[in-house]
Design a protein around this motif. Structure first.
Motif, short mmCIF file in Angstrom:
data_model
loop_
_atom_site.label_atom_id
_atom_site.label_comp_id
_atom_site.label_asym_id
_atom_site.label_seq_id
_atom_site.Cartn_x
_atom_site.Cartn_y
_atom_site.Cartn_z
N LYS A 117 -20.98 -61.87 24.04
CA LYS A 117 -21.47 -60.59 23.52
C LYS A 117 -22.44 -60.78 22.37
CE LYS A 117 -17.33 -57.96 24.81
NZ LYS A 117 -16.21 -57.10 24.32
N VAL A 118 -22.44 -61.97 21.77
CA VAL A 118 -23.33 -62.27 20.65
C VAL A 118 -24.29 -63.37 21.09
CG1 VAL A 118 -23.48 -63.08 18.26
CG2 VAL A 118 -21.61 -61.58 18.96
N THR A 123 -28.81 -60.95 18.07
CA THR A 123 -27.49 -60.84 17.44
C THR A 123 -27.00 -62.22 17.02
OG1 THR A 123 -26.45 -60.92 19.64
CG2 THR A 123 -26.86 -58.74 18.69
N ASP A 180 -22.47 -57.21 17.70
CA ASP A 180 -22.89 -57.50 19.07
C ASP A 180 -24.11 -56.68 19.50
OD1 ASP A 180 -22.00 -54.96 19.96
OD2 ASP A 180 -20.13 -55.76 20.78
#
Length: 708
Positions: free
Chosen positions: A159-160, A447, A438
């Motif tokens: 997600k990052v 991110t 995120d």
């Protein structure tokens, strides 16, 4: 204790030194082995690119250790249990499966159980080769933790985007705030000799999905950007590249003067801009995939654009233009103004919020989890949610500068989780810090989550065995900031020590309360920055004087006859106004604020009544003592775990818990002795007086404490 009932059934553990981390690959024993052997006894041939070769070798290494024999190469006519790894571009067989690969992105992976030519096949597939490597580590972890692998349908993507370690390593191999020995970078021998440990480091990070590393201290030296040192960084980049890890460098803002022969480092000066453009070009010639610069500017005496009347925007954007689309500039929001502040907690917000939307698209503002400095507990930083037009990254500390160094057992997962799940409320309920990080809250694409590394040359990497859990938890949360840190702790305990539930349950319970225990004996009820001066070792609530008021403990506690605590309401510094109105209003309201943050936001009478009915003074003392009792409980739990852990590792943890117990008592006694001089109230019933005088505690000196 009830856990003793089954000890006779626990298998004897062989000696280990912790070097293998969570990648131990110890054999699956007994009947439990059969299902895994059936699922993974043959590995299909793999394209031999550097990354896929590493993935293939890791699969063979893992299966050999776990199943007791090297896996066969799958040939035509092989029986069930084939493992197929690769990308659609490197494997026609995977391409032919037409798997739903879109959501995997550049670094995610799919693990599927499928039938190919009538054979059960485990497919580990990704769009890019590094995703395959991540998938292999995930597959092996399933076996390590004894999860079923016969019917898999796993899809995972980070997600990052940038999941990074920040090394505060110096060129002389000392490590600022490092408690695990020398720096692992042997600069003297680079670039000609690459220590095998560098590949081990890359492998461990790849197993967590970490994809970036800043090699040098944020308190950087311009020498790091000269040709010989760029070559050294390039040698490390060559080792890390097949593992999907990019290298970054901390850049000293005054480098144009110190190594460029200029008389200024003003970011608006054309010659300064030309210097940085040429320097970036020089680096990219040696390291084509160089990640970019990390910058600490105008903080703690470091040079920066404000030295020339310029702004953070001027400095960050100048470097971003020098790098262009090749990389990123990560600009730290941990700043001090030249003037003495009314409240240091407000400075980051005050200096950066006005510039929201002014930074280049390849600039990330890296914000510490709290507004002071990696304290045992801090409310989330008010910048999170306050700069929707800018890229904001999270900076956590993995090394434990203020949390007992390497000898105090403190699993930091709950601290990370507490911050990430905090609700900024800037767009209504559910606007969590995790969603800021995120990018989903504000639609940001660039991110970052960074962690200040706790890695050194100690055989166990991190100075203590349980500090490995903080490295592990950081990596897992960087992949998914909304993950459960209890689940992460359970995985780590299984991978690192034992799958026996009689071990896992009590140890995870111990880990989950360990940080709260530390807060109790160090800084209960929202107290903060009460450590010794400079080295930050041990209690020092009496610290005052010196160069800056905001480097002292008395600045934050503000203890007096009238009470204790830092008033950050509208009647005080009004730091609460930097949060979204409903958040700030709650922090300012004694009926709403959580007592864990009480003295962070309020200066209160010693007789203020807590929710327990105790006075503030009594509650403070009992929490200090509760922290000591918590360490006693951890010691008892760990003593019961000896049948499940090898003697070497069990012994070191036991010894460290003894150190922690003694130092927790020291924290309690010294803090009580100091604050009682202001409260002038008796100790609660049953509480023992400190054995030494306040003067004796104040006289203790530690000139050679590690990590300075």
């Amino acid at each position: 204790m009830c856990v003793l009932a089954g000890l006779a059934l626990a298998p004897a553990a062989k000696a280990e030194d912790g070097h293998d981390l969570w990648l131990r690959y110890r054999p699956v024993e007994g009947p439990a082995r059969a299902p895994y052997a059936a699922a993974g006894t043959a590995v299909a041939p793999t394209a031999r690119t550097p990354t896929l070769s590493i993935a293939h070798a890791e699969l063979e290494r893992g299966l050999s250790g776990l199943l007791g024999a090297a896996p066969m190469v799958a040939e035509a006519g092989s029986r069930d249990g084939v493992i197929l790894i690769g990308t659609p571009a490197t494997s026609p067989a995977i391409a032919g499966l037409a798997l739903p690969m879109k959501d995997a992105g550049d670094e995610g992976y799919l693990i599927r159980t499928v039938s190919i030519d009538g054979k059960q096949t485990t497919v580990i597939a990704a769009n890019r080769e590094v995703g395959v490597l991540y998938g292999v580590f995930r597959y092996l972890s399933l076996i390590q933790t004894r999860q079923p692998v016969d019917r898999l349908a796993i899809a995972s993507a980070p997600k990052v985007g940038l999941r990074m370690l920040n090394h505060w390593d110096n060129l002389d191999r000392t490590v600022e705030r490092g408690y695990a020995g020398q720096s692992i970078w042997d600069w003297w021998k680079l670039p000609d000799h690459a220590d095998p440990r560098y590949a081990e480091y890359a492998r461990a990070n790849a197993s967590l999905g970490i994809n970036g590393t800043v090699l040098n201290n944020v308190n950087s030296k311009s020498l790091s950007l000269t040709a010989p040192w760029i070559a050294k960084a390039g040698a490390l980049a060559d080792v890390f590249r097949p593992y999907g890890i990019k290298v970054y460098l901390s850049a000293r803002f005054s480098s144009p003067i110190e190594i460029g022969g200029l008389k200024t480092a003003d970011p608006r000066d054309p010659a300064v801009k030309a210097f940085w453009k040429a320097k970036a070009d020089e680096i990219y010639k040696v390291i084509p995939d160089f990640g970019g610069f990390l910058v600490k500017a105008n903080s703690e005496g470091q040079p920066g654009p404000q030295d020339y009347g310029a702004t953070h925007v001027d400095g960050a954007n100048m470097l971003a233009d020098a790098i262009g689309g090749r990389g990123v500039v990560i600009w730290r929001a941990f700043v001090y103004s030249h003037e003495q502040p009314d409240d240091r907690a407000k400075q980051g917000f005050s200096e950066f919020k006005p510039f929201d939307g002014h930074f280049r698209d390849n600039v990330v503002i890296q914000v510490k989890n709290g507004a002071i400095d990696f304290q045992p507990r801090e409310p989330f930083h008010p910048l999170f949610g306050a700069m929707p037009k800018s890229n904001l990254g999270m900076e956590f500390q993995i090394t434990k500068e203020y949390l007992g160094f390497a000898t105090h057992l403190a699993y930091l997962g709950p601290m990370y989780e507490e911050t990430l799940r905090a609700d900024t409320l800037v767009k209504g309920k559910g606007s969590t810090v995790a969603k800021v990080i995120d990018g989903s809250l504000d639609g940001r694409k660039l991110t970052v989550m960074a962690g200040v590394a706790n890695i050194g040359m100690d055989r166990n990497w991190s100075g203590s065995h349980f500090d490995q859990a903080n490295w592990y938890a950081f990596g897992r949360l960087a992949w998914d900031p909304e993950a459960s840190t209890r689940d992460i702790a359970a995985d780590w305990a299984r991978l690192t020590f034992s799958n026996d539930q009689r071990f896992v349950t009590p140890v995870v319970d111990m880990m989950m309360v360990s940080r709260e225990t530390l807060v109790d004996y160090m800084t209960p009820l929202g107290l903060h920055h009460q450590m010794g001066r400079s080295h930050h070792y041990g209690p020092g609530p009496w610290v005052k004087g010196g160069e800056r008021a905001d480097w002292t403990s008395v600045y934050y506690a503000k203890a007096g006859a009238d009470g204790v605590g830092f008033d950050r309401t509208a009647k005080g510094s009004n730091a609460v106004a930097q949060y979204a109105p409903p958040v700030g209003a709650c922090f300012a309201n004694l009926k709403c604020v959580d007592e864990k943050d009480l003295l962070w936001f309020h200066h209160l009478s010693w007789d203020y009544k807590l929710k327990s009915g105790q006075t503030l003074w009594d509650g403070l003392v009992t929490r200090y003592s509760r922290g000591v009792a918590g360490v006693d409980a951890m010691g008892e739990t760990w003593a019961d775990m000896s049948p499940y852990v090898d003697a070497e590792r069990h012994g070191q943890v036991s010894n460290f818990l003894k150190i922690q117990r003694n130092e927790a008592q020291w924290w309690r006694d010294a803090s009580v002795a100091y604050f009682q001089t202001f409260s002038r109230r008796p100790l609660p019933a049953g509480e023992k007086a400190p054995p030494l005088s306040l003067e004796a505690y104040e006289a203790m000196s530690f000139p050679y404490a590690p990590g300075i």
